[in-house]
Design an enzyme around this catalytic site. Sequence first.
Site, short mmCIF file in Angstrom:
data_model
loop_
_atom_site.label_atom_id
_atom_site.label_comp_id
_atom_site.label_asym_id
_atom_site.label_seq_id
_atom_site.Cartn_x
_atom_site.Cartn_y
_atom_site.Cartn_z
CE LYS A 49 -3.98 1.16 0.14
NZ LYS A 49 -5.97 -0.26 -0.67
CG ASP A 106 -7.59 3.14 -1.34
OD1 ASP A 106 -7.70 1.89 -0.82
OD2 ASP A 106 -7.30 4.10 -0.20
CB THR A 117 -14.40 -1.74 -5.46
OG1 THR A 117 -13.27 -2.05 -5.93
CG2 THR A 117 -14.04 -2.04 -3.66
P1 NDP Z 1 -12.76 8.04 -3.11
O1 NDP Z 1 -12.25 8.68 -2.60
O2 NDP Z 1 -13.67 7.71 -4.48
O3 NDP Z 1 -14.34 8.12 -2.31
C1 NDP Z 1 -13.81 8.20 -0.74
C2 NDP Z 1 -15.52 8.65 0.00
O4 NDP Z 1 -15.09 8.20 1.02
C3 NDP Z 1 -15.95 10.07 -0.94
O5 NDP Z 1 -17.51 10.12 -0.55
C4 NDP Z 1 -15.14 10.53 1.32
O6 NDP Z 1 -16.08 11.86 1.24
C5 NDP Z 1 -15.45 9.50 1.69
N1 NDP Z 1 -14.21 9.89 3.13
C6 NDP Z 1 -12.70 9.19 2.78
N2 NDP Z 1 -12.18 9.68 3.86
C7 NDP Z 1 -12.85 10.19 4.82
C8 NDP Z 1 -12.99 9.94 6.42
N3 NDP Z 1 -12.22 10.54 6.38
N4 NDP Z 1 -14.00 11.11 7.02
C9 NDP Z 1 -15.02 10.55 6.13
N5 NDP Z 1 -15.20 10.20 5.38
C10 NDP Z 1 -14.47 10.07 3.98
O7 NDP Z 1 -12.17 6.90 -2.41
P2 NDP Z 1 -13.07 4.80 -2.67
O8 NDP Z 1 -14.49 5.04 -2.15
O9 NDP Z 1 -11.84 4.59 -3.40
O10 NDP Z 1 -12.78 4.37 -1.30
C11 NDP Z 1 -13.46 3.99 0.20
C12 NDP Z 1 -12.87 2.82 0.30
O11 NDP Z 1 -13.03 1.85 0.01
C13 NDP Z 1 -11.68 2.97 1.22
O12 NDP Z 1 -11.81 2.35 2.68
C14 NDP Z 1 -10.82 2.15 0.41
O13 NDP Z 1 -9.13 1.75 1.14
C15 NDP Z 1 -11.37 0.84 0.50
N6 NDP Z 1 -11.12 0.48 -1.13
C16 NDP Z 1 -11.21 0.85 -2.43
C17 NDP Z 1 -10.80 0.38 -3.16
C18 NDP Z 1 -10.99 0.86 -4.69
O14 NDP Z 1 -10.86 -0.42 -5.42
N7 NDP Z 1 -10.91 2.34 -4.95
C19 NDP Z 1 -11.11 -1.30 -3.32
C20 NDP Z 1 -10.90 -1.73 -1.31
C21 NDP Z 1 -11.73 -0.80 -1.07
P3 NDP Z 1 -15.33 13.31 1.05
O15 NDP Z 1 -15.65 12.82 -0.47
O16 NDP Z 1 -15.68 14.12 1.16
O17 NDP Z 1 -13.51 12.72 0.96
O1 2IT Z 2 -7.99 -1.53 -0.84
C1 2IT Z 2 -7.11 -2.66 -2.13
O2 2IT Z 2 -8.04 -3.69 -2.10
C2 2IT Z 2 -7.72 -1.32 -3.47
N1 2IT Z 2 -7.40 0.02 -3.13
C3 2IT Z 2 -7.17 -1.80 -4.06
C4 2IT Z 2 -5.81 -2.15 -5.00
C5 2IT Z 2 -6.02 -2.77 -6.21
O3 2IT Z 2 -4.23 -3.20 -6.56
O4 2IT Z 2 -6.72 -2.65 -7.07
#
Ligand code: NDP
Ligand code: 2IT
Length: 444
Positions: A126, A166, A209
Amino acid sequence: MSYTQEIYEKVVAKNPNEPEYLQAVKEVLDSLQVVIDQNEETYRKAGLLERIVEPERIISFRVPWVDDEGKVQVNRGFRVQYNSAIGPYKGGLRLHPSVNQSILKFLGFEQVFKNSLTGLPMGGGKGGSDFDPKGKSDREVMAFCQSFMTELYKYIGKDEDVPAGDIGVGGREIGFLYGQYKRLTGLYEGVLTGKGLTYGGSLVRTEATGYGLIYILKEMLDDAGIELAGKTAVVTGSGNVAIYAVQKLQSYGAKVVAMCDSTGYVCDPDGIKLDIIKDIKEVKRGRISEYAARVPGAVYQDGRGIWNIPCDIYLPCATQNELGLEGAKVLVANGVVAVAEGANMPTTREATDYLKAQGVLFMPGKAANAGGVATSGLEMSQNSLRLSWTREEVDERLHNIMRDIYAKVSDAAKRYGVAGDFVAGANIAGFEKVANAMMAQGIV
Ligand code: NDP
Ligand code: 2IT
């Protein structure tokens, strides 16, 4: 003292200021006790747990860039290369002001077991930075990404370490990072995933995801004899994971009544209109409060507390520790039947234990959100083959991987006498493959 407890105490003593990392390690070690007990001498002799909790390498670096006023800004960049026993390091990059070593170590540690569950040959890693993309111009984001990659490129490669997105890293950022990698190395290779479709990206990676989360949720509900169609759901966040989870939920006939961002939440009793959320978040990069201004009948509430909206299914898809015990109690009081984690470790340990004790079906992030990295693995395969699969082909592979993960997690829980405990099942099943590979490869 048991081997797992002894290791946990050592980890606490060595990393006193890393609460998220300690939380992730404790949960895994607690689950593994039953497995370790059966082979304690062998694992102790091999120092297996000492090695598995320690990242193979952490790279930390300065990221200087120039903002639109001509002022020099400096951020801190990281890559945590956690474990390469079963494949090259693989995992996302997070850009958020809260990013620090503890958060990236917890995420890297989780990624090791998650990637193992996918069945694909990917180790765990990461990275990211405390850079805040909010409110920055495209040029500023590009300047940051180019500077970040100018250091990171030395440590990554298609067979070495393959970053992806992420929080705060989507298609725009991956494009800038990829362009700079290519310019520095002269290599056109699958060093990043989540790429655009015109330069080596995979169909369905953007949606993966969220889609994967709903595929595994459906497996869990089917197994319990519960119908998804007609259920009311709350999905937290409004980013990449949340948006495509909502899309897939709606396609299965569930009704999503609330979503949020870091400033507040919207409730739409008629069902969230996803095209409006996508326009606000993906196109305008705006705030979720704008939804209530655009949709009659929708209500915006500032601050946290989205768990107060009654639902059958609650999917936390924003960030770590967003759901605590107080929220979990409200969910149970309102009759929630299932919680599946789209985000990484969004439920605190106390809330997780409470939900499980109350009989709520609970699928942890390592299994529930593995569809993103699994589809990244499929993107790597397509890049190696120099081919692109159709949307149907990638989606079907993703669906099969999520079915397989459910089977593995559910089976591991049964084998160790904790049927239905998918937290234990995911930790055990993820660990088994990595441990086997580490034992076979000697002391490295
Ligand atoms: P994005 O940046 O696309 O979206 C994040 C969302 O979460 C936004 O709505 C954001 O709000 C909110 N958010 C982020 N930080 C905070 C915080 N500290 N407090 C409150 N709200 C918050 O990210 P993703 O959708 O990609 O990721 C979301 C989660 O999923 C994370 O935990 C990530 O690690 C996990 N994940 C992502 C994957 C991927 O493929 N993208 C795969 C597996 C897991 P705002 O816009 O106001 O910041
Ligand atoms: O938390 C996760 O699994 C991710 N943000 C996706 C990682 C990836 O390599 O696609």
